[in-house]
Design a protein around this motif. Structure first.
Motif, PDB file in Angstrom:
ATOM      1  N   GLN A 342     -26.837   8.968  19.108  1.00  5.29           N
ATOM      2  CA  GLN A 342     -27.045   7.516  19.627  1.00  5.29           C
ATOM      3  C   GLN A 342     -26.853   6.502  18.692  1.00  5.29           C
ATOM      4  OE1 GLN A 342     -27.446   7.673  22.886  1.00  5.29           O
ATOM      5  NE2 GLN A 342     -27.109   9.682  23.107  1.00  5.29           N
ATOM      6  N   ALA A 343     -26.041   6.867  17.489  1.00  3.67           N
ATOM      7  CA  ALA A 343     -26.139   5.973  16.580  1.00  3.67           C
ATOM      8  C   ALA A 343     -25.438   4.466  17.047  1.00  3.67           C
ATOM      9  CB  ALA A 343     -25.669   6.232  15.245  1.00  3.67           C
ATOM     10  N   HIS A 344     -25.495   3.442  16.554  1.00  2.00           N
ATOM     11  CA  HIS A 344     -24.677   2.412  16.718  1.00  2.00           C
ATOM     12  C   HIS A 344     -23.361   2.413  16.154  1.00  2.00           C
ATOM     13  CE1 HIS A 344     -23.975  -1.610  18.624  1.00  2.00           C
ATOM     14  NE2 HIS A 344     -23.482  -2.177  17.280  1.00  2.00           N
ATOM     15  N   THR A 345     -22.247   2.366  16.431  1.00  2.00           N
ATOM     16  CA  THR A 345     -21.138   2.446  15.603  1.00  2.00           C
ATOM     17  C   THR A 345     -20.418   1.349  15.462  1.00  2.00           C
ATOM     18  OG1 THR A 345     -19.539   2.920  17.516  1.00  2.00           O
ATOM     19  CG2 THR A 345     -20.686   4.817  16.216  1.00  2.00           C
ATOM     20  N   GLY A 346     -20.751   0.009  15.997  1.00  2.00           N
ATOM     21  CA  GLY A 346     -20.338  -1.274  15.783  1.00  2.00           C
ATOM     22  C   GLY A 346     -19.123  -1.436  16.708  1.00  2.00           C
ATOM     23  N   LYS A 347     -18.554  -2.636  16.898  1.00  2.00           N
ATOM     24  CA  LYS A 347     -17.832  -3.061  17.729  1.00  2.00           C
ATOM     25  C   LYS A 347     -16.241  -2.470  17.396  1.00  2.00           C
ATOM     26  CE  LYS A 347     -15.652  -7.020  20.189  1.00  2.00           C
ATOM     27  NZ  LYS A 347     -15.822  -8.630  20.136  1.00  2.00           N
ATOM     28  N   LYS A 348     -15.481  -2.014  18.282  1.00  4.67           N
ATOM     29  CA  LYS A 348     -14.395  -1.526  18.011  1.00  4.67           C
ATOM     30  C   LYS A 348     -13.098  -2.405  18.613  1.00  4.67           C
ATOM     31  CE  LYS A 348     -15.676   3.326  18.618  1.00  4.67           C
ATOM     32  NZ  LYS A 348     -17.087   3.344  19.111  1.00  4.67           N
ATOM     33  N   GLU A 349     -11.977  -2.444  17.796  1.00  3.67           N
ATOM     34  CA  GLU A 349     -10.793  -3.102  18.460  1.00  3.67           C
ATOM     35  C   GLU A 349     -10.022  -2.339  19.552  1.00  3.67           C
ATOM     36  OE1 GLU A 349     -10.137  -6.164  17.509  1.00  3.67           O
ATOM     37  OE2 GLU A 349     -11.607  -6.343  15.919  1.00  3.67           O
ATOM     38  N   LEU A 350      -9.279  -3.127  20.326  1.00  2.00           N
ATOM     39  CA  LEU A 350      -8.917  -2.376  21.632  1.00  2.00           C
ATOM     40  C   LEU A 350      -7.821  -1.369  21.162  1.00  2.00           C
ATOM     41  CD1 LEU A 350      -8.492  -5.112  24.045  1.00  2.00           C
ATOM     42  CD2 LEU A 350     -10.206  -3.396  24.158  1.00  2.00           C
ATOM     43  N   SER A 351      -7.337  -1.705  19.903  1.00  2.36           N
ATOM     44  CA  SER A 351      -6.185  -0.736  19.429  1.00  2.36           C
ATOM     45  C   SER A 351      -6.829   0.565  18.686  1.00  2.36           C
ATOM     46  CB  SER A 351      -5.446  -1.370  18.354  1.00  2.36           C
ATOM     47  OG  SER A 351      -6.314  -1.955  17.240  1.00  2.36           O
ATOM     48  N   GLU A 352      -7.968   0.512  18.623  1.00  3.72           N
ATOM     49  CA  GLU A 352      -8.725   1.756  18.109  1.00  3.72           C
ATOM     50  C   GLU A 352      -9.141   2.879  19.023  1.00  3.72           C
ATOM     51  OE1 GLU A 352     -12.629   2.737  15.006  1.00  3.72           O
ATOM     52  OE2 GLU A 352     -12.205   0.691  15.497  1.00  3.72           O
ATOM     53  N   ARG A 353      -8.368   3.739  19.433  1.00  5.56           N
ATOM     54  CA  ARG A 353      -8.619   4.729  20.440  1.00  5.56           C
ATOM     55  C   ARG A 353      -9.179   5.837  20.327  1.00  5.56           C
ATOM     56  NH1 ARG A 353      -8.470   1.266  23.896  1.00  5.56           N
ATOM     57  NH2 ARG A 353      -8.978   3.014  25.204  1.00  5.56           N
ATOM     58  N   VAL A 354      -9.789   6.066  19.035  1.00  7.07           N
ATOM     59  CA  VAL A 354     -10.493   7.492  18.539  1.00  7.07           C
ATOM     60  C   VAL A 354     -12.077   6.991  18.380  1.00  7.07           C
ATOM     61  CG1 VAL A 354     -10.950   9.198  16.873  1.00  7.07           C
ATOM     62  CG2 VAL A 354      -8.663   8.332  17.934  1.00  7.07           C
ATOM     63  N   HIS A 355     -13.063   7.587  18.746  1.00  8.06           N
ATOM     64  CA  HIS A 355     -14.340   7.468  18.368  1.00  8.06           C
ATOM     65  C   HIS A 355     -14.669   8.314  17.086  1.00  8.06           C
ATOM     66  CE1 HIS A 355     -19.014   7.111  18.537  1.00  8.06           C
ATOM     67  NE2 HIS A 355     -18.792   8.412  18.554  1.00  8.06           N
ATOM     68  N   LYS A 356     -15.303   7.711  15.991  1.00  9.60           N
ATOM     69  CA  LYS A 356     -15.632   8.717  14.819  1.00  9.60           C
ATOM     70  C   LYS A 356     -16.777   8.268  14.388  1.00  9.60           C
ATOM     71  CE  LYS A 356     -13.787  10.897  10.494  1.00  9.60           C
ATOM     72  NZ  LYS A 356     -12.883  11.053   9.778  1.00  9.60           N
TER      73      LYS A 356
END
Length: 393
Positions: A342-356
Motif C-alpha cells: 500500500q505504499a505510494h509509488t508516485g506518478k508513472k508516465e504512460l510509457s512506463e508499463r511495469v509496476h515496481k
C-alpha cells in the motif's frame, strides 16, 4: 417488479414502412414545435425589466403560464381539431413525444445536461400501453399487433420468458431496418447478488481494454479505427455526388449501415467480455471512472471507440442476470499504489508499463497492479478483509 427489454427485427410491408416513416416525421414536428414553444417562453423572460434587446425580443404576455407536459398535451388535443395530420399517429405515441421533451428538460435541471436541441430526424416512437396479446403466432410466423397499424411480421429470435407480460413497445428505425424493443414485466422481486466466491478487480485502459487482478490482459479491438478506412472512402465518394441525388442517398445509407456494423461489433465484444469476466469470478469490482472527462482529452477518439460507459452498463446487467456481485470503487490513485504494501509509488508516465515498488520490491504489469488495488478497495468498501498479493516475477 422485474423489467426486461428484448429486441426483435421487424419485417414490415411497404405500406407499413411508409406509415412508420410518416409517424416519425409527425413526431419530429410535434417535438420541435413543443420545444420552440418552451424556448420562446424562456427567452421572453430573459430581458431586463427596463430595457429590451437591440437585436430582437420575444413578446409573450406576462400572464401566459410556463408550457408544461400537461398543458402541451391539452394544446395537442386542441390542435388535432384543426390539423388532420395529427390524427394519424396514435394519441399515446404523440404524448410520449411530449414526455420525452419533458424528460430532457428535467435532465437539464437536475443532472446538468445541456439545453434540448431541435431534431432533424426522429428515430423511434413508443406505444406505452398494450394488451396482453400484443405478440401472436399463426401461419408459422410471429406477429406483433401495433395500435392503428395492425399486425407486423416479426423475427422472434428468442422466446419471451414465461410469466412476463408485454407492457411497452418501442419501434426503432435503423440503417438495417426497423426493430421492436419490447419491455417485459414480471411481478417478482429478485434479490441483489451478495459478495461471495472469488473476487476479480478490473482496470480499464487504452493500451489494453482491461486488465484483471488475476493477471489477464484483454486487448482492445479498436472497431472504429479499423473501420475508418472504409468510412473515408465512402465519404469521399459522397462528397463528389450531387446533394439529394439517388446515388447520394445510396451512399448515405451505406455509411449509416457501416456505422451500425461498428456499433454492433463493439456491443457484441462487450457482451462476450462481460460473460467471460463472470466466468472468472463471483464478485467483480470496477473503477467508477469520470467518463465525460476521459472522452474530452487528446485521446477522445480512442476512448469513445472503446465504449467504457456502455461496457460498464452491460457488465452490471450481466452480473445481475448471472447472480454475480458487482460494484464500482474510487479510481483515484490506483496506478500509484502498491497492491502489496500500500505504499505510494508516485506518478508513472504512460510509457512506463511495469509496476515496481521501491519499498517491498513487488513487480508486475502496471494495469494488473491497478486492478489488484481496485479489488482491495472493493473488499474494503464492503467491510471484507482485503486480499494480499505475494511476490511477483
Amino acid at each position: 417488479m422485474l423489467n426486461l427489454t428484448y429486441e426483435y427485427k421487424l419485417i414490415p410491408t411497404d405500406a407499413q414502412r411508409e406509415t412508420f416513416d410518416h409517424w416519425l416525421d409527425i413526431c419530429r414536428k410535434v417535438y420541435n414545435y413543443a420545444l420552440r414553444e418552451r424556448k420562446d417562453w424562456v427567452n421572453s423572460r430573459k430581458c431586463d425589466i427596463n430595457s429590451c434587446s437591440i437585436r430582437q425580443e420575444y413578446i409573450i404576455p406576462a400572464d401566459v403560464p410556463r408550457p408544461t407536459f400537461a398543458r402541451q398535451c391539452k394544446t395537442l388535443a386542441e390542435a388535432k381539431k384543426s390539423i388532420p395530420e395529427l390524427k394519424r399517429p396514435h394519441t399515446h405515441v404523440l404524448q410520449q413525444v411530449l414526455r420525452q421533451l419533458e424528460a430532457a428538460f428535467v435532465a437539464m435541471w437536475e443532472r446538468g445536461h445541456g439545453f434540448p436541441r431541435f431534431k432533424k430526424k426522429m428515430r423511434s416512437f413508443v406505444f406505452p400501453q398494450l394488451n396482453l396479446e400484443s405478440v401472436k403466432r399463426f401461419d408459422g410466423a410471429d406477429w406483433v399487433n401495433l395500435p392503428k397499424i395492425g399486425l407486423v411480421k416479426m423475427h422472434l429470435s428468442r422466446p419471451i420468458p414465461e410469466g412476463f407480460e408485454v407492457k411497452q413497445i418501442r419501434v426503432v428505425k435503423r440503417a438495417s431496418g426497423y426493430y421492436a424493443m419490447l419491455t417485459l414485466q414480471c411481478n417478482v422481486d429478485v434479490p441483489q447478488p451478495m459478495l461471495s466466491g472469488h473476487g476479480v478487480g478490473i482496470d480499464l485502459g487504452l493500451n489494453h481494454f482491461l486488465a484483471t487482478s488475476d493477471g489477464e490482459l484483454i486487448d482492445s479491438p479498436r472497431f472504429f479505427v479499423d473501420g475508418q478506412r472504409k468510412l473515408k472512402l465512402l465519404q469521399r465518394q459522397l462528397k463528389r455526388k450531387q446533394k439529394g441525388s439517388r446515388k447520394s442517398r445510396q451512399l448515405r445509407h451505406q455509411i449509416a449501415k457501416h456505422h451500425e456494423y461498428i456499433s454492433n461489433s463493439r456491443k457484441d465484444f462487450h457482451f462476450k467480455t462481460a460473460h467471460h469476466l463472470c466466468d472468472q469470478g463471483q464478485s467483480i469490482f470496477a473503477e467508477d471512472l469520470n467518463l465525460k472527462a476521459m472522452s474530452s482529452g487528446i485521446l477522445c477518439k480512442h476512448t469513445l471507440d472503446a465504449g467504457f460507459g456502455q461496457f460498464l452498463n452491460i457488465l452490471s446487467h450481466i452480473c445481475f442476470k448471472r447472480g454475480t456481485y458487482f460494484t464500482r470503487v474510487d479510481p483515484n490513485g490506483t496506478s500509484q499504489t502498491c497492491p502489496r504494501c500500500q505504499a505510494h509509488t508516485g506518478k508513472k508516465e504512460l510509457s512506463e508499463r511495469v509496476h515496481k515498488c521501491s519499498e517491498c520490491g513487488y513487480e508486475t504489469h502496471r494495469d494488473v497492479a491497478a486492478a489488484q488495488v481496485v479489488l482491495q478497495r472493493g473488499y474494503t468498501a464492503v467491510g471484507h478483509i482485503a486480499v494480499n498479493f505475494g511476490e511477483g516475477k
